[in-house]
Design a protein around this motif. Sequence first.
Motif, PDB file in Angstrom:
ATOM      1  N   GLU A   1       0.822  -1.212   0.000  1.00 22.33           N
ATOM      2  CA  GLU A   1       0.000   0.000   0.000  1.00 22.33           C
ATOM      3  C   GLU A   1       0.857   1.265   0.000  1.00 22.33           C
ATOM      4  O   GLU A   1       0.581   2.212  -0.750  1.00 22.33           O
ATOM      5  CB  GLU A   1      -0.951   0.012   1.192  1.00 22.33           C
ATOM      6  CG  GLU A   1      -1.879   1.220   1.177  1.00 22.33           C
ATOM      7  CD  GLU A   1      -2.974   1.148   2.219  1.00 22.33           C
ATOM      8  OE1 GLU A   1      -3.670   2.168   2.411  1.00 22.33           O
ATOM      9  OE2 GLU A   1      -3.151   0.076   2.828  1.00 22.33           O
TER      10      GLU A   1
ATOM     11  N   THR B   1      -7.692   3.307  -2.439  1.00 24.76           N
ATOM     12  CA  THR B   1      -6.899   2.085  -2.508  1.00 24.76           C
ATOM     13  C   THR B   1      -7.694   0.893  -2.007  1.00 24.76           C
ATOM     14  O   THR B   1      -8.569   1.018  -1.149  1.00 24.76           O
ATOM     15  CB  THR B   1      -5.613   2.213  -1.671  1.00 24.76           C
ATOM     16  OG1 THR B   1      -5.973   2.427  -0.301  1.00 24.76           O
ATOM     17  CG2 THR B   1      -4.751   3.367  -2.158  1.00 24.76           C
TER      18      THR B   1
ATOM     19  N   SER C   1      -6.899  -3.285  -0.791  1.00 25.07           N
ATOM     20  CA  SER C   1      -5.878  -4.280  -0.476  1.00 25.07           C
ATOM     21  C   SER C   1      -6.530  -5.635  -0.258  1.00 25.07           C
ATOM     22  O   SER C   1      -7.635  -5.723   0.297  1.00 25.07           O
ATOM     23  CB  SER C   1      -5.090  -3.877   0.776  1.00 25.07           C
ATOM     24  OG  SER C   1      -4.312  -2.732   0.535  1.00 25.07           O
TER      25      SER C   1
ATOM     26  N   PRO D   1      -0.179  -8.769   1.643  1.00 26.07           N
ATOM     27  CA  PRO D   1      -1.278  -8.092   0.947  1.00 26.07           C
ATOM     28  C   PRO D   1      -0.824  -7.344  -0.301  1.00 26.07           C
ATOM     29  O   PRO D   1       0.258  -6.756  -0.350  1.00 26.07           O
ATOM     30  CB  PRO D   1      -1.828  -7.138   2.012  1.00 26.07           C
ATOM     31  CG  PRO D   1      -1.525  -7.815   3.299  1.00 26.07           C
ATOM     32  CD  PRO D   1      -0.200  -8.475   3.096  1.00 26.07           C
ATOM     33  N   CYS D   2      -1.694  -7.366  -1.313  1.00 26.28           N
ATOM     34  CA  CYS D   2      -1.495  -6.668  -2.582  1.00 26.28           C
ATOM     35  C   CYS D   2      -2.393  -5.437  -2.589  1.00 26.28           C
ATOM     36  O   CYS D   2      -3.455  -5.427  -1.953  1.00 26.28           O
ATOM     37  CB  CYS D   2      -1.869  -7.611  -3.725  1.00 26.28           C
ATOM     38  SG  CYS D   2      -2.048  -6.839  -5.341  1.00 26.28           S
ATOM     39  N   CYS D   3      -1.973  -4.390  -3.306  1.00 26.20           N
ATOM     40  CA  CYS D   3      -2.734  -3.139  -3.306  1.00 26.20           C
ATOM     41  C   CYS D   3      -3.021  -2.652  -4.723  1.00 26.20           C
ATOM     42  O   CYS D   3      -2.162  -2.704  -5.598  1.00 26.20           O
ATOM     43  CB  CYS D   3      -1.964  -2.066  -2.546  1.00 26.20           C
ATOM     44  SG  CYS D   3      -2.848  -0.491  -2.399  1.00 26.20           S
TER      45      CYS D   3
END
Length: 296
Positions: free
Chosen positions: A211, A242, A244, A233-235
Amino acid sequence: MTNAPDILCIGSVLWDVIGRSPSQMRVGSDVPGRITRVPGGVALNIAMTLVRFGLRPALLSAVGRDAEGAELVESVSRMGIDCALLYRSEDLPTDVYMAIEGAGGLVAAIADAHSLEAAGKRILSPLLDGPLGSPDAPYAGRIALDGNLTEALLSDIAASPAFARADLRIAPASPGKAERLAPFLRARRGTLYVNLEEAGYLCQAQFDDAESAAQALLKRGAARALVTHGGAPCCDATQDGTLSHQPPEVLVRRITGAGDTFMAAHIAAEAGGAERGAALERALQAAAAYVSGEIV
């Protein structure tokens, strides 16, 4: 153009030679394992995944007229990928990528993409003065673009009116080539797909999470940034906010091609009408299935 493709995949199309071993490896290791040669390259990996999701991609790249190139084009065409627009060179050999993967992931890799770089703007002829468009009548469809092109050519694409209406989806190809995508930050164009390390190169900074990296890319000019961080986690970040998501937990059996699978799955999900959260979740599930070996 009749029977137009759903998306153009521009960049590397080559043979992947991958050596994999379940052993831990270090410099000088000599271990048993398996060696495979399969069609690959960032643009082609994305195209192959798009086919699995029901889309019809076409490739814009350089492939030699050597025996390796003929075999590659035949193999790729059988997958349902349009190769009619490829630049076929008489004097440039077909490119090759070689990687070694051990129990801890990627050990080392060499990308011999010199023919793609030498071909330069010739691979873009269908978009510059051809069946797909021109600067006066720009292509308005989806384009997946990889950073194996030269920085000069990527700069031209970022500023070219021939790409002004395209939905550009861009990946750096490797951390070492991430800075080649800087022109798209300056032009505030396209959606960037990068991992945490690549985001760091683009921003000339270090990040602890996806993030913060995605937010930094927006501040540097990115119109949209999707940042992955392995199993963390991917953002997905835009000026509107945003999102996530945590990737599924899986046993990692391979690494090469995981980012390409994530990008292709995300593009396919949005092409099918999925909203941002659902598209991100589907992309992470597809990448997890790939690295676990569930997808061959």
